[in-house]
Design an enzyme around this catalytic site. Sequence first.
Site, PDB file in Angstrom:
ATOM      1  N   ASP A 156       0.855  -1.186   0.000  1.00  0.00           N
ATOM      2  CA  ASP A 156       0.000   0.000   0.000  1.00  0.00           C
ATOM      3  C   ASP A 156       0.889   1.234   0.000  1.00  0.00           C
ATOM      4  O   ASP A 156       1.583   1.511   0.985  1.00  0.00           O
ATOM      5  CB  ASP A 156      -0.899  -0.034   1.237  1.00  0.00           C
ATOM      6  CG  ASP A 156      -1.850   1.150   1.314  1.00  0.00           C
ATOM      7  OD1 ASP A 156      -1.741   2.098   0.499  1.00  0.00           O
ATOM      8  OD2 ASP A 156      -2.701   1.138   2.214  1.00  0.00           O
ATOM      9  N   TYR A 208      -5.891  12.240 -12.882  1.00  0.00           N
ATOM     10  CA  TYR A 208      -4.778  11.353 -13.228  1.00  0.00           C
ATOM     11  C   TYR A 208      -3.715  12.126 -14.004  1.00  0.00           C
ATOM     12  O   TYR A 208      -2.528  12.082 -13.681  1.00  0.00           O
ATOM     13  CB  TYR A 208      -5.278  10.161 -14.038  1.00  0.00           C
ATOM     14  CG  TYR A 208      -4.175   9.282 -14.565  1.00  0.00           C
ATOM     15  CD1 TYR A 208      -3.414   8.508 -13.697  1.00  0.00           C
ATOM     16  CD2 TYR A 208      -3.892   9.221 -15.916  1.00  0.00           C
ATOM     17  CE1 TYR A 208      -2.397   7.700 -14.168  1.00  0.00           C
ATOM     18  CE2 TYR A 208      -2.881   8.409 -16.401  1.00  0.00           C
ATOM     19  CZ  TYR A 208      -2.137   7.656 -15.527  1.00  0.00           C
ATOM     20  OH  TYR A 208      -1.126   6.855 -15.998  1.00  0.00           O
ATOM     21  N   LYS A 254       0.175  13.204 -12.950  1.00  0.00           N
ATOM     22  CA  LYS A 254       1.364  12.841 -13.731  1.00  0.00           C
ATOM     23  C   LYS A 254       2.226  14.072 -14.029  1.00  0.00           C
ATOM     24  O   LYS A 254       3.451  13.998 -13.995  1.00  0.00           O
ATOM     25  CB  LYS A 254       0.966  12.111 -15.015  1.00  0.00           C
ATOM     26  CG  LYS A 254       0.502  10.690 -14.761  1.00  0.00           C
ATOM     27  CD  LYS A 254       1.598   9.902 -14.074  1.00  0.00           C
ATOM     28  CE  LYS A 254       1.266   8.455 -13.862  1.00  0.00           C
ATOM     29  NZ  LYS A 254       2.384   7.692 -13.317  1.00  0.00           N
TER      30      LYS A 254
END
Length: 109
Positions: free
Chosen positions: A6, A95, A99
Site C-alpha cells: 500500500d 490522473y 502525472k
Amino acid sequence: PYIYTDVLDFKNLQELVVNHRIDWIVHFSALLSAVGEQNVPLAIRVNIEGLHNVMELAKQYHLRIFVPSTIGAFGPESPLELTPDVCIQRPKTIYGVSKVHAELLGEVG
C-alpha cells in the site's frame, strides 16, 4: 523479485526498504482516469500522496526510483504532431494532473 504494498502506508514501505535492502523502487501506483474521476479525493491520495511517500523514502535511503509518465499528462492544448519534449501540459483529469505533478517533482527532486 517484486513486492506489492500500500503506497499510502509509509511505515510499511519503510520497513520493506530496510528489511529487504531495497535500492530501487518502480512506482506504478495510480488510480487511472476512469476510477480517479469517480473518487477524486482517493485519486489525490494514491497518485500524489503515494508519490510523495516514495520520494521521501528515496531521499531518506538514497534509493533510485522510476516513475513513468503517460500521454495523460497532456491536454487538448498540447500539440498532436511533432510534440516537443517541453510543451504545454494542461490535462483535464486528476490522473493527468498527478502525472504532471510527478514530472515536475522529478525535475527538482
